[in-house]
Design an enzyme around this catalytic site. Structure first.
Site, short mmCIF file in Angstrom:
data_model
loop_
_atom_site.label_atom_id
_atom_site.label_comp_id
_atom_site.label_asym_id
_atom_site.label_seq_id
_atom_site.Cartn_x
_atom_site.Cartn_y
_atom_site.Cartn_z
N ARG A 1 0.88 -1.17 0.00
CA ARG A 1 0.00 0.00 0.00
C ARG A 1 0.92 1.22 0.00
O ARG A 1 1.80 1.34 0.85
CB ARG A 1 -0.87 -0.03 1.26
N GLU B 1 -11.62 5.60 -4.75
CA GLU B 1 -12.15 4.24 -4.69
C GLU B 1 -12.72 3.85 -6.06
O GLU B 1 -12.96 4.70 -6.91
CB GLU B 1 -13.23 4.13 -3.62
N ARG C 1 -0.77 -5.64 4.65
CA ARG C 1 -0.03 -5.03 3.54
C ARG C 1 1.15 -4.22 4.07
O ARG C 1 1.06 -3.62 5.14
CB ARG C 1 -0.94 -4.08 2.75
#
Length: 163
Positions: free
Chosen positions: A53, A61, A95
């Site tokens: 990330r 989004e 992540r």
């Protein structure tokens, strides 16, 4: 007795300083998949697949404007390439959160904001470079800043949860 107390104090101070200073973790690998504008998969030489990330930013989004353009930008920039990630942390999804370096001198975190494809995520970052890049993109109405009412992804997600 005073010498030994001083010695113990000095020793504990050194240990505390060593533990509080974080060592930089750099991971090299090849980008094998782009999940969205700010997330991708990185395969290292030892065949470990990491989900990464991009730190300090947030891209639109999937159902928001500019989501596809951010994903395409990230893909064009790093897909199939060998890159470096400076790991800053791990998120609740496992992540790696990091700064992403590619093409010898570019930082993906900065490039996405500079091109109006991501917000500086000030809740998690005090990066003055990212803030100045966002301010300039806003002023010049680049990318998502063409829309004066663009909704930050964290607000969009919060609104979606309320429904």
């Amino acid at each position: 007795m005073k010498i030994s107390i001083f010695t113990v104090f000095l020793f504990l101070s050194l240990i505390s300083t060593a533990q509080s200073s974080k060592s930089t973790i750099l991971i090299n690998g090849k980008v094998t998949a782009i999940t969205d504008g700010d997330t991708f998969k990185l395969l290292t030489q030892d065949s470990i697949l990491h989900r990464v990330r991009i730190a300090n930013i947030d891209c639109s989004e999937r159902k928001q404007p500019f989501s596809k353009r951010a994903k395409q930008f990230t893909s064009n920039a790093v897909f199939g390439k060998m890159i470096k990630v400076e790991v800053l942390n791990k998120d609740r999804y496992g992540r790696l959160i990091g700064l992403v370096f590619y093409n010898d001198s570019l930082t993906l975190n900065h490039e996405l904001v500079k091109h109006g494809l991501a917000w500086h995520y000030v809740k998690y970052s005090k990066d003055t470079i990212l803030q100045s890049l966002e301010d300039k993109a806003r002023k010049d109405k680049i990318g998502l800043w063409q829309d004066p009412n663009s909704i930050p992804p964290w607000e969009w997600r919060a609104n979606k949860k309320k429904k």
